[in-house]
Design an enzyme around this catalytic site. Structure first.
Site, PDB file in Angstrom:
ATOM      1  N   GLU A 223       0.893  -1.162   0.000  1.00 31.09           N
ATOM      2  CA  GLU A 223       0.000   0.000   0.000  1.00 31.09           C
ATOM      3  C   GLU A 223       0.929   1.209   0.000  1.00 31.09           C
ATOM      4  OE1 GLU A 223      -0.966   3.005   1.204  1.00 31.09           O
ATOM      5  OE2 GLU A 223      -2.228   2.497   2.921  1.00 31.09           O
ATOM      6  N   CYS A 260      -2.256   8.059   4.525  1.00 27.60           N
ATOM      7  CA  CYS A 260      -2.270   7.674   3.113  1.00 27.60           C
ATOM      8  C   CYS A 260      -3.582   8.109   2.456  1.00 27.60           C
ATOM      9  CB  CYS A 260      -2.052   6.185   2.959  1.00 27.60           C
ATOM     10  SG  CYS A 260      -2.954   5.229   4.158  1.00 27.60           S
TER      11      CYS A 260
HETATM   12  P1  NAP Z   1       9.500   3.805   3.655  1.00 29.96           P
HETATM   13  O1  NAP Z   1      10.732   4.557   3.365  1.00 29.96           O
HETATM   14  O2  NAP Z   1       8.776   3.271   2.487  1.00 29.96           O
HETATM   15  O3  NAP Z   1       9.898   2.608   4.651  1.00 29.96           O
HETATM   16  C1  NAP Z   1       8.953   1.689   5.152  1.00 29.96           C
HETATM   17  C2  NAP Z   1       9.667   0.391   5.514  1.00 29.96           C
HETATM   18  O4  NAP Z   1      10.094  -0.244   4.320  1.00 29.96           O
HETATM   19  C3  NAP Z   1      10.924   0.580   6.370  1.00 29.96           C
HETATM   20  O5  NAP Z   1      11.039  -0.501   7.271  1.00 29.96           O
HETATM   21  C4  NAP Z   1      12.018   0.523   5.350  1.00 29.96           C
HETATM   22  O6  NAP Z   1      13.248  -0.005   5.796  1.00 29.96           O
HETATM   23  C5  NAP Z   1      11.490  -0.438   4.341  1.00 29.96           C
HETATM   24  N1  NAP Z   1      12.041  -0.147   3.013  1.00 29.96           N
HETATM   25  C6  NAP Z   1      11.958   1.012   2.330  1.00 29.96           C
HETATM   26  N2  NAP Z   1      12.568   0.897   1.136  1.00 29.96           N
HETATM   27  C7  NAP Z   1      13.053  -0.357   1.079  1.00 29.96           C
HETATM   28  C8  NAP Z   1      13.808  -1.079   0.108  1.00 29.96           C
HETATM   29  N3  NAP Z   1      14.182  -0.528  -1.025  1.00 29.96           N
HETATM   30  N4  NAP Z   1      14.137  -2.352   0.395  1.00 29.96           N
HETATM   31  C9  NAP Z   1      13.777  -2.927   1.583  1.00 29.96           C
HETATM   32  N5  NAP Z   1      13.082  -2.287   2.532  1.00 29.96           N
HETATM   33  C10 NAP Z   1      12.727  -1.025   2.287  1.00 29.96           C
HETATM   34  O7  NAP Z   1       8.457   4.666   4.481  1.00 29.96           O
HETATM   35  P2  NAP Z   1       8.646   5.675   5.696  1.00 29.96           P
HETATM   36  O8  NAP Z   1      10.028   5.627   6.240  1.00 29.96           O
HETATM   37  O9  NAP Z   1       7.568   5.396   6.615  1.00 29.96           O
HETATM   38  O10 NAP Z   1       8.361   7.116   5.087  1.00 29.96           O
HETATM   39  C11 NAP Z   1       8.975   7.604   3.919  1.00 29.96           C
HETATM   40  C12 NAP Z   1       7.911   8.083   2.950  1.00 29.96           C
HETATM   41  O11 NAP Z   1       6.949   7.035   2.730  1.00 29.96           O
HETATM   42  C13 NAP Z   1       7.053   9.236   3.447  1.00 29.96           C
HETATM   43  O12 NAP Z   1       7.649  10.481   3.247  1.00 29.96           O
HETATM   44  C14 NAP Z   1       5.793   9.050   2.643  1.00 29.96           C
HETATM   45  O13 NAP Z   1       5.948   9.624   1.380  1.00 29.96           O
HETATM   46  C15 NAP Z   1       5.658   7.565   2.485  1.00 29.96           C
HETATM   47  N6  NAP Z   1       4.687   6.945   3.428  1.00 29.96           N
HETATM   48  C16 NAP Z   1       3.545   6.429   2.930  1.00 29.96           C
HETATM   49  C17 NAP Z   1       2.636   5.824   3.769  1.00 29.96           C
HETATM   50  C18 NAP Z   1       1.381   5.204   3.255  1.00 29.96           C
HETATM   51  O14 NAP Z   1       0.432   5.124   3.994  1.00 29.96           O
HETATM   52  N7  NAP Z   1       1.357   4.684   2.052  1.00 29.96           N
HETATM   53  C19 NAP Z   1       2.884   5.721   5.126  1.00 29.96           C
HETATM   54  C20 NAP Z   1       4.071   6.244   5.617  1.00 29.96           C
HETATM   55  C21 NAP Z   1       4.965   6.835   4.740  1.00 29.96           C
HETATM   56  P3  NAP Z   1      14.197   0.718   6.842  1.00 29.96           P
HETATM   57  O15 NAP Z   1      13.862   0.008   8.106  1.00 29.96           O
HETATM   58  O16 NAP Z   1      15.567   0.445   6.431  1.00 29.96           O
HETATM   59  O17 NAP Z   1      13.861   2.168   6.851  1.00 29.96           O
END
Ligand code: NAP
Length: 482
Positions: A223, A260
């Site tokens: 998601e 989201c």
């Molecule tokens: P994220 O960067 O997507 O990370 C979420 C989880 O996925 C973390 O545990 C992260 O690992 C892991 N992850 C991210 N990229 C990966 C990859 N390439 N390979 C393996 N694992 C990976 O989300 P976030 O830190 O919560 O926030 C960053 C951005 O995500 C926000 O600015 C926003 O744009 C978006 N976001 C969207 C939603 C939604 O509801 N869809 C919710 C929150 C955030 P690590 O443990 O190493 O960080």
């Protein structure tokens, strides 16, 4: 434990757990909800400290978390979710006899769940993804989000306590901490059978691609958020300008915009744009900048705003001010629909309290908007009954672009119930035929299996002739409890 050992114990635990009754699985989930509630005084302050979210919100989120655990507990105790379907043998059918065929849903195996930063409880360690997987009968390897490590460890300890109290193997749940490499190793392990993720588009797509490059590709339920457009129709807006302005700003700024389902796009008729804008400015005056979840999210927010500030098509209604490393300050800009249609960049999610007000001249322009719109978690239509009647073509197009279509209120606030759909066409998710909230979320972690001419003594209870579980089934195409 290394990744191999984690999956070995998870696989062993799965083979034991999957055959337990729904009542036993449900009792374990109820126990977990009880334990989480009993530890509220310890969990809430941890989550508040690590997320910067206010205590009231976190208290509510814990209630939502235990509420959804109980929803899944009741679902599996009742048992009909397995879609038991029986076509009894027709030995005398001509020209060919029919075999006895019985089908139901069986859990996938060990699954990997990535926690979300914006819901430290409800979409994290014991959140909807984790619980729907455990309810289905899977074992769970949970990759903790680094934004709230202590909260995650605390909730993980509660899950272990519930497993012990229920006499279940510890290997049913493993809490993994680490970074990208650790998360990727989990997705790549041959025993992993599915992945659930809530977070960024980049993260979700990276995991989706990784899962598809495996020797055995596995489903990824990612998601990845959306911009959740709101379409305002002229008569509705004219009649309810003030209350709609209030509703929009309240939804836009809720939780510093870190949902989201945050409405990042609003389509407004040109004839009313000025009056509506004035009300929005008034509403925004009462909203103070507040800390975002973590510095990385705040940085991403301001980077996106900075990019948009460089675009000359935009006229700024409210700039993000003061810019602060952690505080998210709401921002609003206006664009003409013709300009918006020219560049898909204007559809990109800005995670935080930012929205683009898109001004249209004629409702006829909205059909083109709908055609170009990316897949969304939600779309909201604010229109009078007669306006809706004259726009059935547009509604038809919008249905193709979202998982939830609203005709009242705002998209934030996702009810956890039986009918909820929280998903949508790509890029909102990688699996448009699934939901990550509500009872149907359980189906992501199960697959159908059919037994042909299986001796009755070997059949699972759900498929026995006399229906010992008393569940709803389809027998010869008729839904029955017999
Ligand atoms: P994220 O960067 O997507 O990370 C979420 C989880 O996925 C973390 O545990 C992260 O690992 C892991 N992850 C991210 N990229 C990966 C990859 N390439 N390979 C393996 N694992 C990976 O989300 P976030 O830190 O919560 O926030 C960053 C951005 O995500 C926000 O600015 C926003 O744009 C978006 N976001 C969207 C939603 C939604 O509801 N869809 C919710 C929150 C955030 P690590 O443990 O190493 O960080």
């Amino acid at each position: 434990m290394n990744t191999n050992s984690i999956f070995q114990v998870a696989q062993e635990a799965f083979l034991f757990y999957k055959n337990l009754s729904g009542k036993e699985k449900g009792a374990f989930l109820d126990k977990l909800a009880d334990i989480l509630e009993s530890q509220r005084a310890e969990i809430v302050p941890l989550a508040v400290r690590e997320s910067n979210l206010p205590e009231g919100r976190i208290n509510g989120e814990l209630g939502r978390t235990t509420g959804q655990i109980r929803l899944f507990a009741n679902l599996v105790k009742e048992g009909s979710w397995v879609e038991a379907t029986i076509d009894p043998a027709l030995p005398d059918r001509s020209p060919l006899p029919r075999a006895d065929i019985r089908r139901f849903l069986t859990p996938l195996g060990p699954v990997v769940v990535f926690g979300a930063s914006n819901f430290p409880l409800a979409f994290s360690t014991a959140g909807g993804d984790s619980i729907s997987a455990l309810a289905a009968g899977c074992s769970l390897i949970y990759k903790a989000h680094p934004a709230h490590p202590e909260t995650s460890r605390k909730v993980a300890a509660c899950i272990q306590e519930a497993l012990t109290a229920s006499g279940l193997p510890a290997g049913l749940f493993t809490h993994v901490e680490g970074g990208i490499a650790e998360g990727q190793a989990l997705v790549q392990h041959p025993l992993a059978k599915a992945v659930a993720f809530t977070g960024s588009h980049a993260g979700g797509m990276a995991l989706f691609q990784l899962a598809n490059q495996r020797e055995e590709p596995i489903p990824v339920y990612a998601e990845m958020g959306s911009v959740n457009p709101i379409f305002c129709f002229p008569n509705k807006l004219a009649q309810e300008t003030e209350s709609l302005a209030k509703a929009f700003i309240a939804s836009l700024t809720l939780g510093v915009g870190q949902f989201c389902t945050n409405p990042g796009l609003i389509f407004v008729p040109a004839s009313q744009a000025k009056a509506f804008e004035a009300l929005l400015i008034e509403e925004l005056k009462g909203i103070a900048a507040a800390p975002m979840l973590h510095p990385g999210i705040a940085q991403a927010y301001y980077d996106s705003i900075q990019y948009l500030e460089s675009r000359e098509e935009l006229r700024w209604i409210k700039v993000a001010d003061p810019k602060h490393l952690l505080n998210g300050s709401a921002a609003l800009a206006e664009i003409q629909v013709a300009d918006w249609l020219k560049d898909k960049q204007f559809q990109k999610e800005v995670f935080g309290s930012f929205a683009l007000m898109v001004v249209y001249q004629d409702v006829a322009e909205l059909a083109e908007v709908a055609k170009q719109l990316h897949g969304q978690l939600t779309i909201t239509v604010w229109a009078e009954a007669e306006e809706l009647q004259s726009q059935l073509f547009l509604i038809n197009l919008l249905e193709e672009k979202c998982g939830r279509l609203l005709f009242k209120g705002a998209p934030t606030g996702v009810e956890v119930g039986h009918a909820m759909q929280h998903g949508g066409p790509f890029p909102a998710t990688t699996a448009p035929n699934s939901t990550s909230v509500g009872a149907y979320a359980i189906k992501r972690f199960a697959r159908p299996i059919a037994f042909q001419d299986m001796p009755s003594g070997l059949l699972p209870d759900a498929l026995q002739d006399h229906n010992p579980l008393g569940i709803w089934r389809q027998v010869n195409g008729i839904v029955t409890m017999k």
